[in-house]
Design a protein around this motif. Sequence first.
Motif, PDB file in Angstrom:
ATOM      1  N   ARG A  72       0.687  -1.087  -0.006  1.00 10.60           N
ATOM      2  CA  ARG A  72      -0.037  -0.148   0.079  1.00 10.60           C
ATOM      3  C   ARG A  72       0.924   1.297   0.117  1.00 10.60           C
ATOM      4  O   ARG A  72       0.600   2.242  -0.512  1.00 10.60           O
ATOM      5  N   MET A  73       1.796   1.344   0.841  1.00 15.15           N
ATOM      6  CA  MET A  73       2.722   2.226   0.649  1.00 15.15           C
ATOM      7  C   MET A  73       3.503   2.736  -0.515  1.00 15.15           C
ATOM      8  O   MET A  73       3.830   3.927  -0.807  1.00 15.15           O
ATOM      9  N   LYS A  74       3.904   1.864  -1.318  1.00 16.01           N
ATOM     10  CA  LYS A  74       4.472   1.911  -2.500  1.00 16.01           C
ATOM     11  C   LYS A  74       3.580   2.585  -3.289  1.00 16.01           C
ATOM     12  O   LYS A  74       4.186   2.998  -4.672  1.00 16.01           O
ATOM     13  N   GLN A  75       2.264   2.487  -3.312  1.00 14.85           N
ATOM     14  CA  GLN A  75       1.368   3.136  -4.073  1.00 14.85           C
ATOM     15  C   GLN A  75       1.361   4.692  -4.041  1.00 14.85           C
ATOM     16  O   GLN A  75       0.766   5.245  -5.037  1.00 14.85           O
ATOM     17  N   GLU A  76       1.866   5.177  -2.861  1.00 17.36           N
ATOM     18  CA  GLU A  76       1.980   6.507  -2.696  1.00 17.36           C
ATOM     19  C   GLU A  76       3.202   7.493  -3.465  1.00 17.36           C
ATOM     20  O   GLU A  76       4.086   6.640  -3.743  1.00 17.36           O
ATOM     21  N   PRO A  77       2.966   8.689  -3.986  1.00 12.99           N
ATOM     22  CA  PRO A  77       4.230   9.130  -4.358  1.00 12.99           C
ATOM     23  C   PRO A  77       5.616   9.070  -3.928  1.00 12.99           C
ATOM     24  O   PRO A  77       5.644   8.935  -2.460  1.00 12.99           O
ATOM     25  N   ASP A  78       6.608   9.007  -4.486  1.00 12.25           N
ATOM     26  CA  ASP A  78       7.881   9.068  -3.970  1.00 12.25           C
ATOM     27  C   ASP A  78       8.468  10.090  -2.983  1.00 12.25           C
ATOM     28  O   ASP A  78       9.093   9.858  -2.313  1.00 12.25           O
ATOM     29  N   THR A  79       7.526  11.097  -3.128  1.00 10.77           N
ATOM     30  CA  THR A  79       7.762  12.143  -2.109  1.00 10.77           C
ATOM     31  C   THR A  79       6.920  12.031  -0.907  1.00 10.77           C
ATOM     32  O   THR A  79       7.359  12.845   0.078  1.00 10.77           O
ATOM     33  N   GLN A  80       6.177  10.961  -0.697  1.00  8.91           N
ATOM     34  CA  GLN A  80       5.296  10.894   0.533  1.00  8.91           C
ATOM     35  C   GLN A  80       6.017  10.462   1.700  1.00  8.91           C
ATOM     36  O   GLN A  80       6.986   9.488   1.478  1.00  8.91           O
ATOM     37  N   ARG A  81       5.953  11.282   2.741  1.00 11.69           N
ATOM     38  CA  ARG A  81       6.904  10.685   3.904  1.00 11.69           C
ATOM     39  C   ARG A  81       5.662   9.947   5.001  1.00 11.69           C
ATOM     40  O   ARG A  81       4.489  10.216   4.919  1.00 11.69           O
ATOM     41  N   PHE A  82       6.098   9.115   5.817  1.00  8.37           N
ATOM     42  CA  PHE A  82       5.420   8.171   6.664  1.00  8.37           C
ATOM     43  C   PHE A  82       5.606   8.458   8.013  1.00  8.37           C
ATOM     44  O   PHE A  82       6.994   8.306   8.395  1.00  8.37           O
ATOM     45  N   TYR A  83       4.805   8.641   9.164  1.00  8.23           N
ATOM     46  CA  TYR A  83       5.117   8.572  10.376  1.00  8.23           C
ATOM     47  C   TYR A  83       4.899   7.101  10.753  1.00  8.23           C
ATOM     48  O   TYR A  83       3.685   6.799  10.913  1.00  8.23           O
ATOM     49  N   LEU A  84       5.706   6.332  10.988  1.00  9.52           N
ATOM     50  CA  LEU A  84       5.522   4.709  11.454  1.00  9.52           C
ATOM     51  C   LEU A  84       5.397   4.653  13.209  1.00  9.52           C
ATOM     52  O   LEU A  84       6.448   4.873  13.692  1.00  9.52           O
ATOM     53  N   ALA A  85       4.258   4.119  13.538  1.00 12.22           N
ATOM     54  CA  ALA A  85       4.237   3.652  14.888  1.00 12.22           C
ATOM     55  C   ALA A  85       3.856   2.170  14.917  1.00 12.22           C
ATOM     56  O   ALA A  85       3.029   1.764  14.034  1.00 12.22           O
ATOM     57  N   THR A  86       4.808   1.342  15.446  1.00 12.39           N
ATOM     58  CA  THR A  86       4.653  -0.026  15.577  1.00 12.39           C
ATOM     59  C   THR A  86       5.314  -0.494  16.753  1.00 12.39           C
ATOM     60  O   THR A  86       6.321   0.274  17.534  1.00 12.39           O
ATOM     61  N   ASP A  87       4.958  -1.739  17.345  1.00 17.82           N
ATOM     62  CA  ASP A  87       5.397  -2.259  18.532  1.00 17.82           C
ATOM     63  C   ASP A  87       6.556  -3.145  18.182  1.00 17.82           C
ATOM     64  O   ASP A  87       6.964  -3.996  18.890  1.00 17.82           O
ATOM     65  N   SER A  88       7.082  -3.249  16.811  1.00 14.98           N
ATOM     66  CA  SER A  88       8.024  -4.402  16.401  1.00 14.98           C
ATOM     67  C   SER A  88       9.279  -3.299  16.132  1.00 14.98           C
ATOM     68  O   SER A  88       8.940  -2.913  15.049  1.00 14.98           O
ATOM     69  N   GLU A  89      10.401  -3.844  16.539  1.00 18.55           N
ATOM     70  CA  GLU A  89      11.677  -3.274  15.880  1.00 18.55           C
ATOM     71  C   GLU A  89      12.056  -3.813  14.760  1.00 18.55           C
ATOM     72  O   GLU A  89      12.658  -3.278  14.080  1.00 18.55           O
ATOM     73  N   ASN A  90      11.659  -5.072  14.589  1.00 19.47           N
ATOM     74  CA  ASN A  90      11.936  -5.673  13.101  1.00 19.47           C
ATOM     75  C   ASN A  90      11.137  -4.893  11.888  1.00 19.47           C
ATOM     76  O   ASN A  90      11.630  -4.761  10.846  1.00 19.47           O
ATOM     77  N   VAL A  91       9.713  -4.543  12.245  1.00 18.75           N
ATOM     78  CA  VAL A  91       9.097  -3.764  11.221  1.00 18.75           C
ATOM     79  C   VAL A  91       9.945  -2.467  10.937  1.00 18.75           C
ATOM     80  O   VAL A  91       9.833  -1.981   9.586  1.00 18.75           O
ATOM     81  N   LYS A  92      10.244  -1.616  11.904  1.00 20.24           N
ATOM     82  CA  LYS A  92      10.736  -0.508  11.723  1.00 20.24           C
ATOM     83  C   LYS A  92      12.049  -0.555  10.924  1.00 20.24           C
ATOM     84  O   LYS A  92      12.310   0.037   9.994  1.00 20.24           O
ATOM     85  N   ALA A  93      12.860  -1.643  11.141  1.00 17.96           N
ATOM     86  CA  ALA A  93      14.145  -1.859  10.363  1.00 17.96           C
ATOM     87  C   ALA A  93      13.808  -2.121   9.150  1.00 17.96           C
ATOM     88  O   ALA A  93      14.381  -1.815   7.975  1.00 17.96           O
TER      89      ALA A  93
END
Length: 278
Positions: free
Chosen positions: A184-205
């Motif tokens: 889903r995030m790859k469908q956004e423009p290349d200039t789009q920024r994301f604030y990621l909130a997650t309880d998984s350090e693996n997902v962050k990486a």
Amino acid sequence: MITFVPAGGLGNRMKSIAAAIRLAKAVDDELEVIWFQDWGLGCRFDQLFKPLGIDRVTLREANNIDLWTRDIPRKKNFYIPWIAERLHYQASMDRIKASKAFYEGFDFISWARGRNVWLASDVYFIAQDIPDDAFDIFHPVDHLQERIRQVTAGFGEGTTGVHIRRTDNVRATLLSPTSLFIERMKQEPDTQRFYLATDSENVKAEMKQIFGDRIITPSDKAERGSLAGMENALVEMYSLAATSRIIGTVASTYSMTAAAIGKIQLEVLEAETNDLNL
């Protein structure tokens, strides 16, 4: 008098407290909210939020007597509160019964009117739809509000929030796989920024590896069982609320609460069952 015990994690407690306040106003009664610390939320209310400041509403920390007389009856307290609650109150309903009653359209207002009742819940039990201002009663304490301001200062316009819940929710992990978020995030423009909130350090990486500096994510862990972890969770929730929209996780009140706080759009990602090889 309505005695209310909010249950579950941060988002669950916030929406259930909002529901209890709406119930008390509907029946014109006093409300006492008793806040218990447990594995789902390991800190005091006043360590996260300023006082509610609502007439005829009291929110206090549970004491040792409350543990045996007003807590949710469960295995760890040998279900002893079940006896005390039935002796002291004219009617009582625990979290499981309240959730079942909510989904069956139970009339909580008629049930509570004119009686001394005890109620526990982790849902917005008073109505199917949560009003836009339901979470306006909650205000983070000053030092957490400053952390939120620092995080969100760099958002600018158009930062998309992404909430990916993993470690303590099997259903969310199964029905909202990380691969679905990446797609889903790859469908956004290349200039789009994301604030990621997650309880998984693996997902962050993984997200940083794929999207690079387009990912804004806190370095601190959001853990339920400690004060520091809950402070991080609250900062993340209100930071998500400050984005322009949220891409969220199935079966997570956290995503919904953040969207409701910010009064922004929530897009929940859910995989098709046949894509999961079930």
